[in-house]
Design a protein around this motif. Structure first.
Motif, mmCIF file in Angstrom:
data_model
loop_
_atom_site.group_PDB
_atom_site.id
_atom_site.type_symbol
_atom_site.label_atom_id
_atom_site.label_comp_id
_atom_site.label_asym_id
_atom_site.label_seq_id
_atom_site.Cartn_x
_atom_site.Cartn_y
_atom_site.Cartn_z
ATOM 1 N N UNK A 798 -3.004 -2.300 5.791
ATOM 2 C CA UNK A 798 -3.296 -2.842 4.461
ATOM 3 C C UNK A 798 -2.064 -3.541 3.868
ATOM 4 N N UNK A 799 -0.900 -2.945 4.148
ATOM 5 C CA UNK A 799 0.353 -3.514 3.622
ATOM 6 C C UNK A 799 0.615 -4.884 4.232
ATOM 7 N N UNK A 800 0.317 -5.008 5.542
ATOM 8 C CA UNK A 800 0.492 -6.301 6.206
ATOM 9 C C UNK A 800 -0.430 -7.358 5.608
ATOM 10 N N UNK A 801 -1.570 -6.873 5.111
ATOM 11 C CA UNK A 801 -2.544 -7.795 4.513
ATOM 12 C C UNK A 801 -2.232 -8.084 3.053
ATOM 13 N N UNK A 802 -1.128 -7.492 2.575
ATOM 14 C CA UNK A 802 -0.736 -7.730 1.198
ATOM 15 C C UNK A 802 -1.425 -6.836 0.202
ATOM 16 N N UNK A 803 -2.062 -5.764 0.687
ATOM 17 C CA UNK A 803 -2.756 -4.830 -0.199
ATOM 18 C C UNK A 803 -1.956 -3.548 -0.316
ATOM 19 N N UNK A 804 -2.032 -2.945 -1.472
ATOM 20 C CA UNK A 804 -1.323 -1.692 -1.695
ATOM 21 C C UNK A 804 -2.345 -0.573 -1.831
ATOM 22 N N UNK A 805 -2.176 0.481 -1.015
ATOM 23 C CA UNK A 805 -3.090 1.641 -1.026
ATOM 24 C C UNK A 805 -2.564 2.664 -2.013
#
Length: 806
Positions: A798-805
């Motif tokens: 998710x981080x690589x996709x620019x999303x923060x979990x």
């Protein structure tokens, strides 16, 4: 040539049911069973001046056959057949004659003529000829009657199916009241609610020399069935009366008191609400309620039970089917129950499965009454047999093994965990004379409890392994080879999960016990092989199956891990499916392999020859024993054909798609045929650019040609093998037939069936060990770690996709 009984009864029902039209089964049965009755007594007694039944001239079944097609057939059956027949035998007025001229039920004019003519034709079946049955106990009539009654009861629905008590239940009642010890026909048996008489006749069957029978039935049409049933089964002297048993009992002594009998059985209507009609219970002239109490006005269960008690001699024995409510309901019924128990007349109670009976779906019980030596009785024998049955259409049905186990346990007073035991009177008294079976028989299965310690720290709980002790007793070394202790109370699996099955199957302990069990069958075979080969025209098939089935039951008795009644059931299943037909065929025809043509009607109604068959010996047995090499040649061709066809499928999948080189060789359905492929090759063979496509197409054409050759070879070989098999059949000696039937068919089939029971032993153990291994395979800590690892991987993606979990 003898006809297979199973086919006879099935075709009999199918033919009758087809003619029923819109008539209710409960009404139609009267026509069918009357026809069967006239057929039987005509075959047995016509022209015999010394016969028990008089057949007036012009009133036989043959005379009925002569009426087929006559415009007044229904009226003439009534006037020329039934009335003279019943009048000559003193039955006129004692039973209601079914009206064969009823336009409302049978139709009018040509419709009625056709229906009755076809119905008569059904009973002209040579298999229903009762004159020349060679088998001494070939009860074609009894079996046909039972078959029809069961089907009519099934079709009649709850409100109209009460005329028939399932034969399996009737057999239990007759076997738990010691009828087998009644060695003189002067012993008496009585059914106060006899219906069509089937229960009463089952009791008579248990007596070595018959019984004197009495029955009372309120419904006049059903009473007529009972009278016919008695005649059909050789009891024309049985006393069957009508009227209400409770208000106007028919059978009395000279002094006006109730007649008393040696045996009483009954399946009365459950919980009758108007049982007091026509009677003042407080002033009952027969004193049936004195000293016990009066049943509730709106529930007659105990009225019937007390009538039965009053109808028994001082040494009499009875069995009655009643709903479970009689065991625990309070108030007046509780007082009656207490008084019966204090007299110690209730010998036992057997709880039955639900949905056995045609009049109701509720579970019922059998209450066994025994007045003889009651003062010495120490308790009530209680049994919960509610779980032993199979589904049969929309009803449940007791199996042979269920019947045998119930009767054995009851008569021998066995104590079987979760099934039956003798309950002392002191225990019943503590329960305030409540007889509800679950109070005394705990049938609950132990709960499979999860072990939290094992889930947290790993290992398989020793208590779960100990619970498999029945296996470790037989396989003493297998346990330590499968498990090793890791800490107190817990063990680990010594083999991979995938190896559990092979470890068990290949273990020396398992193979040794398997050999022992196989030895039991070999012992059975050595003892009964000669009995099977000795079947002849004077063999009694029912005695034969009883002998060998009791032998196999005894042989597998008290053996760990395997149920003797399960083994017994396998043999009885085979008897009912195959062996019974075979034995009767041999009794009728001898040890010969009679062949017959298979004729089937096409859509135009024309008979078409579909080849030949043999009822006694399947073709494959002759092929396996005498034509193995010829059969192997056919198998080789079929194997190659399957391979070629698989290649054809593969070719089509690879090359026939939209992008495939053979896409233009397909038809409008998107498939390649030999015709489309030939046309495609012709079109491209002169085009150098299609060289690859042409090569693939030619390879595929070779496969199509090979397939055609193989199909022709298969057809030729199949025809040749069939002709050779037919020739071999005609050349079989009696010794060949015996070997094929006894060794290759009967014993091989029985052994294979029993082997499934033996294999189930290892499957049960394998399944449970695998279940425990999987349950405790990972500790909670390991699962948490795996969960954390997976969560970290997801977060990273998710981080690589620019999303923060969050």
């Amino acid at each position: 040539m003898a006809i297979k009984k199973s086919e006879l009864y099935s075709s009999l029902w199918a033919s009758c049911d087809e003619l029923r039209g819109g008539m209710d089964a409960s009404q139609y049965k009267d026509y069918v069973l009357t026809m069967l009755f006239v057929n039987y007594i005509s075959d047995k007694y016509a022209g015999n001046p010394m016969g028990l039944i008089e057949i007036p001239k012009g009133a036989s079944f043959d005379d009925m056959v002569a009426l087929k097609g006559k415009p007044d057939i229904g009226d003439r059956i009534n006037k020329e057949i039934l009335r003279p027949l019943f009048s000559a035998n003193g039955l006129e007025g004692s039973m209601e004659l079914v009206d064969f001229n009823d336009d409302d039920k049978l139709g009018s004019g040509k419709d009625k003529v056709e229906t009755l003519s076809k119905l008569i034709a059904i009973f002209e079946n040579p298999g229903l000829n009762f004159k020349n049955n060679r088998a001494e106990d070939d009860d074609v009539l009894g079996d046909a009657y039972e078959f029809l009654m069961r089907h009519f009861a099934t079709e009649s629905g709850k409100s109209k199916g009460q005329f028939y008590t399932p034969a399996e239940v009737s057999r239990i009642l007759s076997k738990v009241i010691s009828v087998d010890k009644a060695d003189k026909p002067s012993y008496t048996a009585y059914d106060p609610t006899c219906g069509s008489g089937s229960l009463l006749l089952k009791v008579a069957d248990e007596a070595p020399n018959g019984l004197t029978l009495y029955g009372q039935e309120k419904d006049i049409a059903t009473k007529g069935l009972a009278i016919m049933n008695m005649w059909l089964h050789g009891y024309p002297e049985a006393s069957i009366s009508g009227g209400n048993t409770i208000s106007t009992p028919s059978f009395k002594e000279n002094d006006g008191t109730l007649k008393r009998f040696d045996f009483v059985v009954a399946n009365p209507p459950f919980s009758v609400k108007n049982w007091v009609t026509g009677i003042n219970p407080m002033d009952d002239e027969f004193k049936r309620f004195r000293g016990f109490g009066v049943p509730p006005e709106k529930n007659g269960d105990y009225a019937f039970l007390l009538h039965i008690v009053a109808s028994l001699k001082s040494t009499g024995k009875g069995a009655v089917i009643l709903p479970h409510g009689v065991l625990f309901r309070g108030n007046a019924e509780a007082e009656i129950r207490k008084n019966l128990l204090q007299r110690k007349w209730i010998k036992g109670i057997i709880g039955l499965p639900a949905n056995l009976f045609y009049g109701t779906g509720i579970p019922a019980c059998i209450i066994v009454i025994d007045k003889e030596n009651a003062e010495d009785r120490e308790g009530v024998f209680m049994m919960d047999a509610s779980k032993g049955y199979i589904k049969d259409g929309n009803k449940n049905r007791l199996r042979e093994q269920d019947i045998h186990k119930i009767v054995d346990a009851f008569n021998r007073q066995w104590e079987i965990d979760k099934f039956c035991r003798l309950v002392p009177y002191s225990e019943i008294e503590k329960n305030e004379y409540n007889l509800n079976i679950p109070r005394y028989i705990d049938t609950q299965e132990e709960e499979d409890i999860q072990d939290l310690n094992a889930h947290l720290n790993g290992g398989i709980p020793q208590k779960d392994i100990d619970a498999l002790q029945e296996f470790w007793t037989v396989y003493p070394n297998l346990r330590k080879d499968l498990f090793s202790p890791i800490r107190e109370g817990y063990a680990k699996l010594n083999v991979e999960k995938s190896a559990i099955k092979s470890t068990i199957f290949e273990h020396s302990d398992f193979m040794q016990y398997d050999t022992q069990l196989n030895g039991l069958f070999e012992d059975f075979k050595s003892v009964n092989h000669s009995k099977m080969n000795a079947i002849s025209f004077d063999t009694k098939p029912k005695d034969f199956i009883k002998t060998i089935s009791e032998d196999i039951l005894e042989r597998y008795g008290n053996k760990p891990l395997i149920g003797q009644y399960d083994i017994y059931q396998h043999l009885l299943d085979y008897w009912n499916e195959t062996l019974k037909d075979d034995v009767y065929l041999i009794v009728e025809d001898g040890w010969v392999a009679k062949i017959k043509r298979i004729l089937e009607k096409n859509k135009k109604g024309t008979e078409v020859d579909k080849g030949w068959t043999c009822d006694l010996i399947p073709k494959e047995l002759v092929v396996n024993r005498f034509l193995a090499s010829e059969y192997q040649d056919l198998v080789s061709i079929e194997t190659e054909l399957e391979s070629v066809q698989a290649e054809l499928v593969s070719f089509e999948e690879e090359h026939a798609g939209d992008e495939g080189v053979l896409s233009d060789a397909t038809n409008d359905k998107g498939t390649i045929t030999k015709t489309t492929l030939t046309a495609f090759i012709k079109e491209i063979k002169s085009n150098p650019a299609e060289k690859e496509s042409l090569s693939i197409a030619n390879d595929l054409l070779k496969l199509f040609n090979r397939e055609a050759e193989l199909k022709k070879d298969q057809k030729d070989k199949t025809t040749a093998l069939d002709n050779l098999t037919l020739k071999t059949f005609k050349e079989l000696t009696e010794e060949d037939v015996r070997t094929l039937v006894v060794d290759d068919k009967w014993l091989a089939s029985i052994k294979a069936s029993i082997q499934t029971e033996i294999e189930a032993i290892s499957q049960r153990l394998t399944g449970r060990v695998k279940q425990l291994a999987e349950r405790y395979e990972n500790t909670l800590i390991e699962l948490d770690k795996e969960t954390k690892t997976l969560e970290d991987k997801v977060s990273a993606h998710l981080e690589k996709m620019g999303l923060v979990w969050s």
